[in-house]
Every structure is written in structure tokens, then in C-alpha cells.
Design an enzyme around this catalytic site. Structure first.
Site, PDB file in Angstrom:
ATOM      1  N   GLU A  97       1.517   3.666   3.155  1.00 54.80           N
ATOM      2  CA  GLU A  97       1.955   3.347   4.342  1.00 54.80           C
ATOM      3  C   GLU A  97       3.739   3.544   4.368  1.00 54.80           C
ATOM      4  OE1 GLU A  97       0.096  -0.499   4.424  1.00 54.80           O
ATOM      5  OE2 GLU A  97      -1.936   0.442   4.083  1.00 54.80           O
TER       6      GLU A  97
ATOM      7  N   HIS B  95       0.893  -1.198  -0.017  1.00 50.05           N
ATOM      8  CA  HIS B  95      -0.025   0.009   0.187  1.00 50.05           C
ATOM      9  C   HIS B  95       0.901   1.300   0.025  1.00 50.05           C
ATOM     10  CE1 HIS B  95      -3.405  -2.609   1.867  1.00 50.05           C
ATOM     11  NE2 HIS B  95      -3.376  -2.489   0.688  1.00 50.05           N
TER      12      HIS B  95
ATOM     13  N   ARG C  43      -3.433   4.745  -2.124  1.00 47.08           N
ATOM     14  CA  ARG C  43      -3.170   3.266  -1.546  1.00 47.08           C
ATOM     15  C   ARG C  43      -2.800   2.263  -2.751  1.00 47.08           C
ATOM     16  NH1 ARG C  43      -5.351   0.027   2.556  1.00 47.08           N
ATOM     17  NH2 ARG C  43      -6.510  -2.060   1.739  1.00 47.08           N
TER      18      ARG C  43
ATOM     19  N   HIS D  85       2.409  -3.911   6.807  1.00 45.30           N
ATOM     20  CA  HIS D  85       1.709  -2.627   6.561  1.00 45.30           C
ATOM     21  C   HIS D  85       1.507  -1.634   7.804  1.00 45.30           C
ATOM     22  CE1 HIS D  85      -0.943  -4.472   3.071  1.00 45.30           C
ATOM     23  NE2 HIS D  85      -0.144  -5.587   3.237  1.00 45.30           N
TER      24      HIS D  85
ATOM     25  N   GLU E 270       0.863  -4.740  10.989  1.00 40.57           N
ATOM     26  CA  GLU E 270       0.605  -3.534  10.848  1.00 40.57           C
ATOM     27  C   GLU E 270       1.485  -2.684  11.700  1.00 40.57           C
ATOM     28  OE1 GLU E 270      -1.873  -1.967   9.009  1.00 40.57           O
ATOM     29  OE2 GLU E 270      -3.060  -3.652   8.346  1.00 40.57           O
TER      30      GLU E 270
END
Ligand code: 0X9
Ligand code: ZN
Length: 433
Positions: A185, A182, A242, A312, A386
Site C-alpha cells: 500500500e 501493509h 503485504r 492503509h 483507507e
């Protein structure tokens, strides 16, 4: 009244009387927690019909009661959006009062400024800098690092994987880490660089990384979505991109969410066939060259790759399959134990909280993700990490936070890496007598 004073009053009056005086002068990020279904509907409406960007959740279908929404509101829609919220009794907090300043801070990666005192790895880098770094790293470490071209992006940029290989024992197993699926990020590619640097600097100094590198080759893809990443660096307005940059047949919208484009329950949950949406899964599974490159590489290496990790941000979560279904993976307990230990160690060493669990239940259900696909391919240890933070800065994590974010993620990677080695060494059918 003297003349200059009259002028001063007049000028300010004219500013005050100008239409639009009440608009915010700066973009903002708002945090809103809807309390009722009506508020959910209004928020969904606002995020689709007004010029805003949903930071979290990624799509308005995930907005629900008691779940924090992070909404980027440009200065010109601020008054309207806030008026709608107020009219419906929806309270908000200003999460970031001036995101543009933070954006500029992230882009200012001037290594020549001696006052900055930060290292290369404590700054964000442009795509060109990352390509240079990949070349340099392979050239400077000819015995241990190879750059492998695994394909190219929609806009024909090369996709390089760095292979770290510290000895050539036969039947070596491997792990895979990808970053930058993405585009917005940014902490994710920064982590891949951090990881490679740590591996090269601390092999034979740090026990865990040495154990991992002694037993496994490590494949690192620093930027899986180079076109999207490049795009986020070109203008402040594009910072929230994104998806990749592929142009759909059907209209003017651009981009496929690569983490909805893998061939696992493709197009069903938490994804959209509409190319205008953030979670567009593309026209068919593996339609995107970036997805194909990764999927083909992993298919070719599936007998040696034991651990798949995709990086992520943001929300501080350690997620494992499945996201496409609430069914438990057959090795659910193993996966749970691994992330639980990683989260505990992060807590102990860095005092930071990571939540963990299977994707569908911990974050949201969604099909077509790389972690689920890798797991179904046979890579049984498969994770989505994440990284920081939980909404203080969101995508605009300042450069000064890179080391903290990467060190704790590194601890999580090492924890699951070592666990995989231990599990592989344990007898397959271990029965207690
Ligand atoms: O929605 C995603 O793709 C990931 N979250 S993010 O905020 N970085 O976009 C989570 C991916 C979890 N795994 C799957 N959905 N398979
Ligand atoms: Zn992501």
C-alpha cells in the site's frame, strides 16, 4: 510473390501456429462481481489454485455475492482463468490492461528529470530514500523534530518514529500516525511524508494544523513494515507483498500480517494461523518485532496519546473500532460523528466519496488489528483510514494522484485531530439544564 513477402507470411504463420499464441501478452487486473454462491465458490477456487493475486478482498474467505473482486492475473494464467470464468458464465471487466506499465511509473521516481515537474512528496520512494529523508528532516529541524528509534524489524531494520513537538507546555497530549503496515500500500508511507512536510511547512499558516501542533505532540511512524516495503521494491513480481518477512518455524512460507498480530481477540476472525496466507496472524499475539515495537511504545505513552491513526489503502474508507466484533464501542457516536464530518469535508472540498463506520460492519470482521488494540488500550479515538482509490488503479495509484490522495486524507486527519481537542476541552460531565 517476392521473396521478402513469402518470408513475412511464413514468419507470421509460425507465430500464429506456436502453442500458447492465445495467451495474453500482459498481466491484467480483472474486476469480477459474483452473482451466485456457485460463482463465489468458483472464484475462491480460481484465486487459490491458479497463479493469481487477490487485490481485493484481501482473502478469499471474504469473497461473497455482489461484492467486487479485484484479481491480478499474470499473463501466463490469463487464458486458463478467463476460460474458467467463461465456462461458468462469470463476466469480468478488465480493470487494468497493463499493470506493469503502471508499476514502472510508480518506481520511476527520478528527481533529476526536470520535465517531471513533481516535488519529492509527489513521488514514491524507496526505503533507503525514506531513511535518508527521516535523518534529514530531524537534522534540518532540530528544535521541532526528533527521530526516535522504537525497535527494529525482523530483518533488523530500524523503526524510526518522528516526534513533532512545537512547544513544550507541560502535560502535552499527543497523537500517533503510522503508515506502511501493509507493504504493497505505497500511498500510505507517502502520506506520512506528506503529513510531516505539511506540518513543518504550514505551522502558523494553516489554522487547523497550528491548533493541533500547539496542543499535541505528533508521533509519526513512516514505515512500520520496512522489510515488506523493501521487498515490494525489488521486483515486479514482488510488488503485491503485504506481510512482514518473518520466516515461520513450520514450513517454507514467509510473512505475518502485522494487522492481525495485535493482542485483541487474536487469531479468531478474518485471520489465519497458516503462514502461507495473506492474513496470517503469526504464531502468537505480538510475535512480530514490528508489532512489539509499536505496542510497547504506545503502552509506555498511553497516558498522553489521545488519538491513534493508521493509514492503509485502498478503498476510501474511514473506519473506527471495532473490527473484531460487531459490538459498538462505548464512544461509537463520537467516533461516527468525527468520521462523518471528515467524509463530508472531503466531499465538499475534493468531490470524493469516503464511506465510514465501524470496521466489522463497514469493511469486514477481523481480529488482531492495531486500531482495535489501541482503542482497548485506552486510546479512545482510534481510526484506520483507507486512502485512494476505489479500484481504478488500486495499489498502482500513479504518482500524479499522490497529492490528491494525501490532501484529502490530510483533511480527514485534521478534522479528527481538531475534534479530539474540542472533546478534550469540553467539560467531562456536561449536562444540559
Ligand atoms: O484488513 C486490514 O487489515 C485493513 N484493510 S486492508 O485492505 N488495508 O488490508 C483494514 C483494517 C481494519 N481494522 C481492523 N481489522 N482492525
Ligand atoms: Zn492495509
Amino acid at each position: 510473390m517476392s521473396t521478402p513477402l513469402i518470408w513475412f507470411v511464413f514468419m507470421n504463420l509460425s507465430i500464429l501456429l506456436k502453442p500458447g499464441y492465445c495467451t495474453e501478452t500482459s498481466d491484467q487486473v480483472l474486476s469480477i462481481t459474483p452473482q451466485t454462491q456457485e460463482q463465489v465458490d468458483i472464484l475462491r477456487n480460481v484465486s487459490t489454485h491458479y497463479e493469481t493475486v487477490l487485490w481485493q478482498p484481501v482473502s478469499n474467505e471474504y469473497i461473497s455475492t455482489q461484492v467486487q473482486v479485484h484479481l491480478y492475473v499474470p499473463a501466463n494464467s490469463s487464458v486458463t482463468v478467463k476460460a474458467i470464468l467463461q465456462k461458468h458464465g462469470i463476466t469480468h471487466k478488465v480493470l487494468l490492461a497493463n499493470p506493469n506499465v503502471l508499476t514502472e511509473m510508480q518506481m520511476k521516481n527520478d528527481s533529476t528529470d526536470p520535465r517531471s515537474g513533481s516535488t519529492f512528496y509527489e513521488r514514491y520512494h524507496t526505503l533507503e530514500e525514506i531513511y535518508d529523508w527521516i535523518n534529514r528532516t530531524a537534522q534540518d529541524n532540530p528544535r521541532t523534530v526528533k527521530a526516535i528509534l522504537i525497535g527494529s524489524s525482523y530483518e533488523k531494520r530500524p523503526l524510526y518514529v518522528l516526534k513533532l513537538s512545537f512547544n513544550d507546555r507541560p502535560n502535552r497530549k499527543a497523537m500517533w500516525i503510522d503508515c506502511g503496515i501493509h507493504a504493497r500500500e505505497w500511498i500510505s508511507p507517502a502520506f506520512c511524508l506528506w503529513f510531516v512536510h505539511h506540518s513543518l511547512s504550514f505551522y502558523q499558516q494553516n489554522t487547523e494544523i497550528t491548533r493541533i501542533l500547539d496542543s499535541m505532540d505528533v508521533y509519526v511512524l513512516p514505515v512500520m513494515n520496512p522489510d515488506g516495503y523493501k521487498y515490494t521494491w525489488t521486483a515486479i513480481k514482488r510488488r503485491w507483498w503485504r506481510k512482514n518477512r518473518s520466516i515461520s518455524n513450520s514450513g517454507f512460507c514467509v510473512g505475518v500480517d502485522l494487522n492481525r498480530n495485535f493482542d485483541v481477540d487474536w487469531g479468531i476472525k478474518g485471520s489465519s494461523q497458516n503462514p502461507c496466507e495473506e492474513i496470517n496472524c503469526g504464531p502468537f499475539p505480538e510475535s512480530e518485532p514490528e508489532t512489539q515495537a509499536v505496542a510497547n511504545f504506545l503502552r509506555r505513552h498511553k497516558n498522553i496519546v489521545q488519538l491513534y491513526i493508521t493509514i492503509h489503502s485502498y478503498s476510501q474508507m474511514l473506519i473506527f473500532p471495532y473490527s473484531y466484533t460487531f459490538d459498538q464501542a462505548e464512544n461509537h457516536n463520537d467516533l461516527l460523528e468525527m468520521v462523518q464530518e471528515a467524509a463530508q469535508r472531503i466531499k465538499r472540498h475534493y468531490r470524493n466519496t469516503y464511506t465510514y463506520g465501524p470496521g466489522a460492519a463497514t469493511l469486514y470482521p477481523s481480529s488482531g488489528g492495531s486500531d482495535d488494540w489501541a482503542h482497548k488500550l485506552g486510546i479512545k479515538y482510534s481510526f484506520t483510514f483507507e486512502l485512494q482509490d476505489r479500484g481504478e488503479y488500486g495499489f498502482l495509484l500513479p504518482p500524479s494522484h499522490i497529492s490528491g490522495a494525501c490532501n484529502e486524507a490530510l483533511l480527514a486527519v485534521k478534522t479528527v485531530g481538531v475534534k479530539v481537542l474540542e472533546k478534550a476541552q469540553a467539560p467531562a460531565n456536561h449536562h444540559t439544564i
